[in-house]
Design a protein around this motif. Structure first.
Motif, PDB file in Angstrom:
ATOM      1  N   LEU A 158       0.709  -1.191  -0.003  1.00  0.00           N
ATOM      2  CA  LEU A 158       0.105   0.132  -0.015  1.00  0.00           C
ATOM      3  C   LEU A 158       0.872   1.263   0.057  1.00  0.00           C
ATOM      4  CD1 LEU A 158      -2.967  -0.887   2.662  1.00  0.00           C
ATOM      5  CD2 LEU A 158      -3.218  -0.201  -0.083  1.00  0.00           C
ATOM      6  N   ASP A 159       2.021   1.410   0.965  1.00  0.00           N
ATOM      7  CA  ASP A 159       2.710   2.364   0.869  1.00  0.00           C
ATOM      8  C   ASP A 159       3.567   2.516  -0.557  1.00  0.00           C
ATOM      9  OD1 ASP A 159       4.494   4.492   2.341  1.00  0.00           O
ATOM     10  OD2 ASP A 159       5.954   3.337   1.624  1.00  0.00           O
ATOM     11  N   LEU A 160       3.900   1.542  -1.115  1.00  0.00           N
ATOM     12  CA  LEU A 160       4.548   1.860  -2.612  1.00  0.00           C
ATOM     13  C   LEU A 160       3.272   2.195  -3.496  1.00  0.00           C
ATOM     14  CD1 LEU A 160       6.861   1.630  -4.501  1.00  0.00           C
ATOM     15  CD2 LEU A 160       6.217  -0.700  -4.709  1.00  0.00           C
ATOM     16  N   LEU A 161       2.128   2.058  -3.657  1.00  0.00           N
ATOM     17  CA  LEU A 161       1.298   2.476  -4.266  1.00  0.00           C
ATOM     18  C   LEU A 161       0.792   4.074  -4.165  1.00  0.00           C
ATOM     19  CD1 LEU A 161      -1.444  -0.464  -4.420  1.00  0.00           C
ATOM     20  CD2 LEU A 161       0.229   0.215  -6.435  1.00  0.00           C
ATOM     21  N   ARG A 162       0.732   4.171  -2.895  1.00  0.00           N
ATOM     22  CA  ARG A 162       0.689   5.515  -2.425  1.00  0.00           C
ATOM     23  C   ARG A 162       1.766   6.517  -2.818  1.00  0.00           C
ATOM     24  NH1 ARG A 162      -0.381   3.400   3.133  1.00  0.00           N
ATOM     25  NH2 ARG A 162      -2.621   2.804   3.407  1.00  0.00           N
ATOM     26  N   ALA A 208       3.036  10.088  -9.378  1.00  0.00           N
ATOM     27  CA  ALA A 208       3.774  10.237 -10.509  1.00  0.00           C
ATOM     28  C   ALA A 208       3.361   9.606 -11.666  1.00  0.00           C
ATOM     29  CB  ALA A 208       5.239   9.737 -10.164  1.00  0.00           C
ATOM     30  N   MET A 209       2.564   8.351 -11.467  1.00  0.00           N
ATOM     31  CA  MET A 209       1.939   7.691 -12.503  1.00  0.00           C
ATOM     32  C   MET A 209       0.916   8.295 -13.317  1.00  0.00           C
ATOM     33  SD  MET A 209       1.925   3.664 -10.942  1.00  0.00           S
ATOM     34  CE  MET A 209       1.431   3.172 -12.427  1.00  0.00           C
ATOM     35  N   TYR A 210       0.237   9.105 -12.567  1.00  0.00           N
ATOM     36  CA  TYR A 210      -0.933  10.027 -13.139  1.00  0.00           C
ATOM     37  C   TYR A 210      -0.168  11.071 -14.146  1.00  0.00           C
ATOM     38  CZ  TYR A 210      -4.552  13.502 -13.668  1.00  0.00           C
ATOM     39  OH  TYR A 210      -5.677  14.203 -14.206  1.00  0.00           O
ATOM     40  N   VAL A 211       0.803  11.467 -13.730  1.00  0.00           N
ATOM     41  CA  VAL A 211       1.647  12.429 -14.808  1.00  0.00           C
ATOM     42  C   VAL A 211       1.937  11.737 -15.815  1.00  0.00           C
ATOM     43  CG1 VAL A 211       3.976  13.813 -14.898  1.00  0.00           C
ATOM     44  CG2 VAL A 211       2.469  14.123 -12.793  1.00  0.00           C
ATOM     45  N   TRP A 212       2.618  10.549 -15.660  1.00  0.00           N
ATOM     46  CA  TRP A 212       3.073   9.789 -16.815  1.00  0.00           C
ATOM     47  C   TRP A 212       1.981   9.293 -17.761  1.00  0.00           C
ATOM     48  CZ3 TRP A 212       3.013   4.067 -16.937  1.00  0.00           C
ATOM     49  CH2 TRP A 212       3.916   3.602 -18.140  1.00  0.00           C
ATOM     50  N   PHE A 213       0.928   8.989 -17.159  1.00  0.00           N
ATOM     51  CA  PHE A 213      -0.414   8.536 -18.053  1.00  0.00           C
ATOM     52  C   PHE A 213      -0.716   9.565 -18.897  1.00  0.00           C
ATOM     53  CE2 PHE A 213      -2.264   5.605 -14.212  1.00  0.00           C
ATOM     54  CZ  PHE A 213      -1.277   4.641 -14.594  1.00  0.00           C
ATOM     55  N   ALA A 243      -7.461   0.919 -16.257  1.00  0.00           N
ATOM     56  CA  ALA A 243      -7.751   0.122 -15.115  1.00  0.00           C
ATOM     57  C   ALA A 243      -6.775   0.373 -14.164  1.00  0.00           C
ATOM     58  CB  ALA A 243      -7.258  -1.035 -15.591  1.00  0.00           C
ATOM     59  N   MET A 244      -5.553   1.122 -14.285  1.00  0.00           N
ATOM     60  CA  MET A 244      -4.630   1.313 -13.223  1.00  0.00           C
ATOM     61  C   MET A 244      -5.248   2.646 -12.417  1.00  0.00           C
ATOM     62  SD  MET A 244      -0.894   0.721 -14.487  1.00  0.00           S
ATOM     63  CE  MET A 244      -0.949   1.419 -16.307  1.00  0.00           C
ATOM     64  N   ALA A 245      -5.645   3.508 -13.452  1.00  0.00           N
ATOM     65  CA  ALA A 245      -6.091   4.706 -12.848  1.00  0.00           C
ATOM     66  C   ALA A 245      -7.191   4.647 -12.015  1.00  0.00           C
ATOM     67  CB  ALA A 245      -6.435   5.716 -13.937  1.00  0.00           C
ATOM     68  N   SER A 246      -8.316   3.633 -12.290  1.00  0.00           N
ATOM     69  CA  SER A 246      -9.407   3.318 -11.470  1.00  0.00           C
ATOM     70  C   SER A 246      -8.797   2.607 -10.221  1.00  0.00           C
ATOM     71  CB  SER A 246     -10.288   2.254 -12.119  1.00  0.00           C
ATOM     72  OG  SER A 246     -11.277   2.020 -11.377  1.00  0.00           O
ATOM     73  N   LEU A 247      -7.819   1.599 -10.101  1.00  0.00           N
ATOM     74  CA  LEU A 247      -7.367   1.123  -8.912  1.00  0.00           C
ATOM     75  C   LEU A 247      -6.766   2.160  -7.985  1.00  0.00           C
ATOM     76  CD1 LEU A 247      -5.787  -2.181 -10.440  1.00  0.00           C
ATOM     77  CD2 LEU A 247      -7.971  -2.050  -8.954  1.00  0.00           C
ATOM     78  N   LEU A 248      -6.032   2.957  -8.745  1.00  0.00           N
ATOM     79  CA  LEU A 248      -5.199   4.023  -8.056  1.00  0.00           C
ATOM     80  C   LEU A 248      -6.208   5.257  -7.505  1.00  0.00           C
ATOM     81  CD1 LEU A 248      -2.001   3.809  -9.929  1.00  0.00           C
ATOM     82  CD2 LEU A 248      -2.375   2.844  -7.751  1.00  0.00           C
TER      83      LEU A 248
END
Length: 294
Positions: free
Chosen positions: A226-230, A235-240, A283-288
């Motif tokens: 969970l900590d890694l996902l948080r 940063a993943m949103y920016v990359w998306f 899918a990733m954006a929904s999970l995150l």
């Protein structure tokens, strides 16, 4: 060869089935059962199989005999049981232990159980190997019983992280606080020191989500995932957003309006644009929980 019993081929209809904790009876599962029932006539019928094929399927463990409650004959090796009158007493079963043993191989230390040489070609697919195996084990209710193994998986996934500077203007992105400057994003590559890729990022996120869901049994591994996902979600949103590829047919007026013009997404920077990218990123954006109108 495909086979089916005289009754529904669904494992849910078997006597005393082992149900995954993830199975919930819904309209979708009802449709699944109906589909299996409709497809059943196109499969081989167990009672009509020759005796030698029945014997072979029994020897592999794929067929299990149903013992009637009032039948005291527990001798499964009786030759008479191969007659047509008894063939209907067998049902297909999943070789759960063999599947679990196979899927557990990547979690053993190299010194104890090294992976076959053929895995070398999958060196750039490490998150996929972890996701395929862990997802299967989760469905089988056979998650590794040592928390250290799951913690090792989280560390392996984190080693695949790669930060990347967006080629687009940083003014269009959120600030990825804690993961670099304005406009700097990132994702998970196929291995350490590899560029972030939508497919391997999808596998990495799914793997972490599975481990995060093991909180009651493995709290330390769950919190680590969970900590890694948080820490990486912004940063993943920016990359998306940096992977967005505008539709060439979009008019210039639509791009200046407040409505996001039609677009596709790349699998990685300068990579191909296809439906895989759109699916994995959404899918990733929904999970995150970072799915936005953008």
């Amino acid at each position: 060869m495909s086979i089916s019993s005289s009754s529904s081929s669904s494992s849910l209809s078997s006597p005393n089935p082992i149900r995954s904790k993830h199975i919930i009876d819904t309209a979708t599962t009802d449709l699944q059962d109906e589909t299996e029932f409709e497809c059943e006539p196109f499969f081989a019928h167990i009672p009509s199989l020759p005796d030698d094929q029945i014997k072979h399927l029994r020897s592999t463990g794929l067929l299990r005999r149903i013992i009637p409650p009032n039948n005291d004959d527990n001798n499964d090796d009786n030759d008479n049981e191969s007659s047509n009158n008894n063939k209907k007493d067998y049902i297909i079963q999943l070789l759960r232990n063999k599947h679990s043993d196979f899927c557990s191989r990547p979690f053993h230390p190299k010194s104890i159980f090294p992976l076959p040489q053929s895995y070398t070609s999958l060196d750039s697919s490490r998150p996929w190997i972890l996701y395929w195996t862990l997802h299967s084990l989760d469905l089988l209710s056979a998650i590794p019983d040592q928390e250290e193994k799951l913690i090792g998986v989280v560390h392996t996934i984190e080693a695949c992280w790669a930060s990347v500077r967006s080629p687009q203007s940083s003014s269009h992105h959120r600030h990825a606080e804690g993961d670099g400057g304005e406009g700097e994003g990132g994702g998970f590559g196929g291995g350490p020191h590899q560029i972030p890729h939508a497919a391997t990022s999808y596998a990495a996120v799914q793997t972490l989500v599975i481990i995060a869901g093991q909180g009651d049994a493995y709290p330390n591994a769950s919190e680590l995932a969970l900590d890694l996902l948080r820490r990486k979600r912004e940063a993943m949103y920016v990359w998306f957003l940096s992977l967005r590829h505008p539709n060439p047919s979009s008019s210039s007026s639509s791009s200046s309006s407040s409505v996001t013009p039609p677009c596709g997404y790349r699998m990685h920077h300068d990579g191909e644009v296809d439906v895989r990218a759109t699916y994995t990123l959404c899918a990733m954006a929904s999970l995150l929980n970072i799915l936005t109108e953008s």
